[in-house]
Design an enzyme around this catalytic site. Structure first.
Site, mmCIF file in Angstrom:
data_model
loop_
_atom_site.group_PDB
_atom_site.id
_atom_site.type_symbol
_atom_site.label_atom_id
_atom_site.label_comp_id
_atom_site.label_asym_id
_atom_site.label_seq_id
_atom_site.Cartn_x
_atom_site.Cartn_y
_atom_site.Cartn_z
ATOM 1 C CG ASN A 178 -4.723 4.068 0.179
ATOM 2 O OD1 ASN A 178 -3.994 3.484 -0.601
ATOM 3 N ND2 ASN A 178 -4.571 3.995 1.497
ATOM 4 C CG ASN A 201 1.923 1.518 4.761
ATOM 5 O OD1 ASN A 201 3.008 2.076 4.825
ATOM 6 N ND2 ASN A 201 1.428 1.094 3.605
ATOM 7 C CE LYS A 208 -7.137 1.455 3.664
ATOM 8 N NZ LYS A 208 -5.864 1.881 4.312
ATOM 9 C CD GLU A 210 -2.321 1.296 2.912
ATOM 10 O OE1 GLU A 210 -1.704 0.801 3.880
ATOM 11 O OE2 GLU A 210 -3.428 1.847 3.027
ATOM 12 C CD GLU A 261 -5.387 4.961 5.436
ATOM 13 O OE1 GLU A 261 -5.955 4.668 4.376
ATOM 14 O OE2 GLU A 261 -4.934 4.109 6.223
ATOM 15 C CB CYS A 315 -4.103 -1.447 4.569
ATOM 16 S SG CYS A 315 -3.387 -1.480 6.229
HETATM 17 N N1 CDV Z 1 -3.137 1.560 6.469
HETATM 18 C C1 CDV Z 1 -4.086 1.005 7.242
HETATM 19 O O1 CDV Z 1 -5.236 0.835 6.795
HETATM 20 N N2 CDV Z 1 -3.755 0.678 8.502
HETATM 21 C C2 CDV Z 1 -4.685 0.159 9.472
HETATM 22 C C3 CDV Z 1 -4.262 0.553 10.861
HETATM 23 C C4 CDV Z 1 -4.473 1.976 11.112
HETATM 24 C C5 CDV Z 1 -5.013 -0.229 11.917
HETATM 25 C C6 CDV Z 1 -4.817 -1.348 9.396
HETATM 26 O O2 CDV Z 1 -5.967 -1.818 9.441
HETATM 27 O O3 CDV Z 1 -3.828 -2.060 9.383
#
Ligand code: CDV
Length: 310
Positions: free
Chosen positions: A107, A194, A124, A47, A143, A169
């Site tokens: 994203n 991330n 996303k 990501e 975000e 993510c």
């Molecule tokens: N980049 C993300 O979406 N990170 C989230 C963190 C903030 C919990 C994740 O779900 O991994």
């Protein structure tokens, strides 16, 4: 019968705030070469793979953050990825911050086939974090300030010999993400993440528990939808902020079959047989035979949990 797609997960080590995109792309190109040298069909990057995880930085004037976004894909800086992929005959998937011509911020992750055609784009849907600066947090996760929720749903594409999908993510934590793709027959889901090693709002939570959360949701998504899942981290210490590693490839039984060992740039490879999806898709998770949609209405009509009155 076997339909083998050799998949490389290219975990990124940390990218510091002042590391230029050119240097980052050179690292990604090097991992693409490693993946191709092992005869991979496709390499999956993380990501927001081109920059540090910039949503940890608060900026009052959002337009000042536009420098973190790509207006073109490929663009001047990312062209070497496409050129190298073409030369090596390898597909790839990569996440980046997208600024559209009409001013929308997403994203985003793309899927590029071996002829370097962009065959798929995903934006996303589940954006974690918050819009405003929150002083109680040790670090920010903005975000919701810098991105709009994706507007493309969870599409899948028939390419490279299979049915491919993407998510990003936080999406991996939501069973709806995988089920919507499962209902389109997905055989391989690619995602990058991330994820902070610790939770700034829950100091007692261990890194081990958080890694467990990371893996269990991908393993459940794979098993419950009888598909392969590739999860690719950005890992290590970025500007004093620790991101978890744990990049992995999960088979349709929900088993991790390849796992990154480091917190740095690292390529892991596995020969995924897409026909391994068939048995569970025809038996336990034969959706046509077993799903009971008449009882699932709440899932698509209600957002918050509403317990019965006391
Ligand atoms: N980049 C993300 O979406 N990170 C989230 C963190 C903030 C919990 C994740 O779900 O991994």
């Amino acid at each position: 019968m076997a339909r083998i797609v050799k998949i490389a997960a290219a975990q990124s080590g940390p990218i510091q705030k002042d590391e230029g995109r050119q240097a980052v792309v050179a690292r990604l190109v090097e991992m693409m070469r490693q993946a191709a040298s092992q005869e991979s069909d496709i390499v999956v990057f993380t990501e927001l793979a081109l920059t540090t995880f910039f949503p940890r930085y608060y900026e009052e004037d959002r337009s000042k953050m536009d420098g973190w976004f790509e207006t073109d894909m490929p663009g001047g800086v990312t062209q070497p990825l496409f050129d190298t992929a073409k030369k090596l005959g390898i597909g790839f998937s990569i996440g980046y911050a997208e600024l559209t011509p009409d001013g929308h911020h997403f994203n985003t992750q793309i899927l590029v086939d071996k002829s370097v055609t962009i065959v798929g784009k995903y934006r996303k849907v589940h954006l974690p974090g918050h819009v405003e600066y929150e002083p109680e947090r040790t670090w920010q996760h903005l975000e919701k300030r810098y991105f709009e929720p994706g507007d493309l749903g969870f599409p899948v594409w028939r390419t490279m010999g299979g049915v491919m999908g993407m998510c990003i993510c936080n999406d991996r934590r939501w069973p709806e993400t995988f089920r919507v793709m499962g209902l389109q027959g997905v055989e391989l889901v690619m995602l990058g993440y991330n994820t902070p090693t610790l939770n700034s709002l829950k100091p007692g939570e261990t890194a081990k528990t958080r890694m467990h959360h990371n893996h269990i949701c991908m393993q459940a998504g794979a098993y419950q939808n009888a598909c392969w899942v590739v999860g690719v981290a950005k890992a290590g210490n970025e500007d004093g902020n620790d991101l978890m590693a744990g990049s992995c490839i999960v088979n349709p039984n929900g088993e991790i079959v390849a796992l990154a060992e480091t917190c740095g740039d690292e390529v892991i490879v596995f020969e995924c047989d897409l026909d391994e999806c068939v048995f569970l898709k025809k038996t336990t998770f034969n959706f046509e035979a077993h799903r009971r949609t008449e009882h699932y209405g709440l899932i698509a009509t209600q957002t918050a949990a509403i317990p019965p009155p006391e």
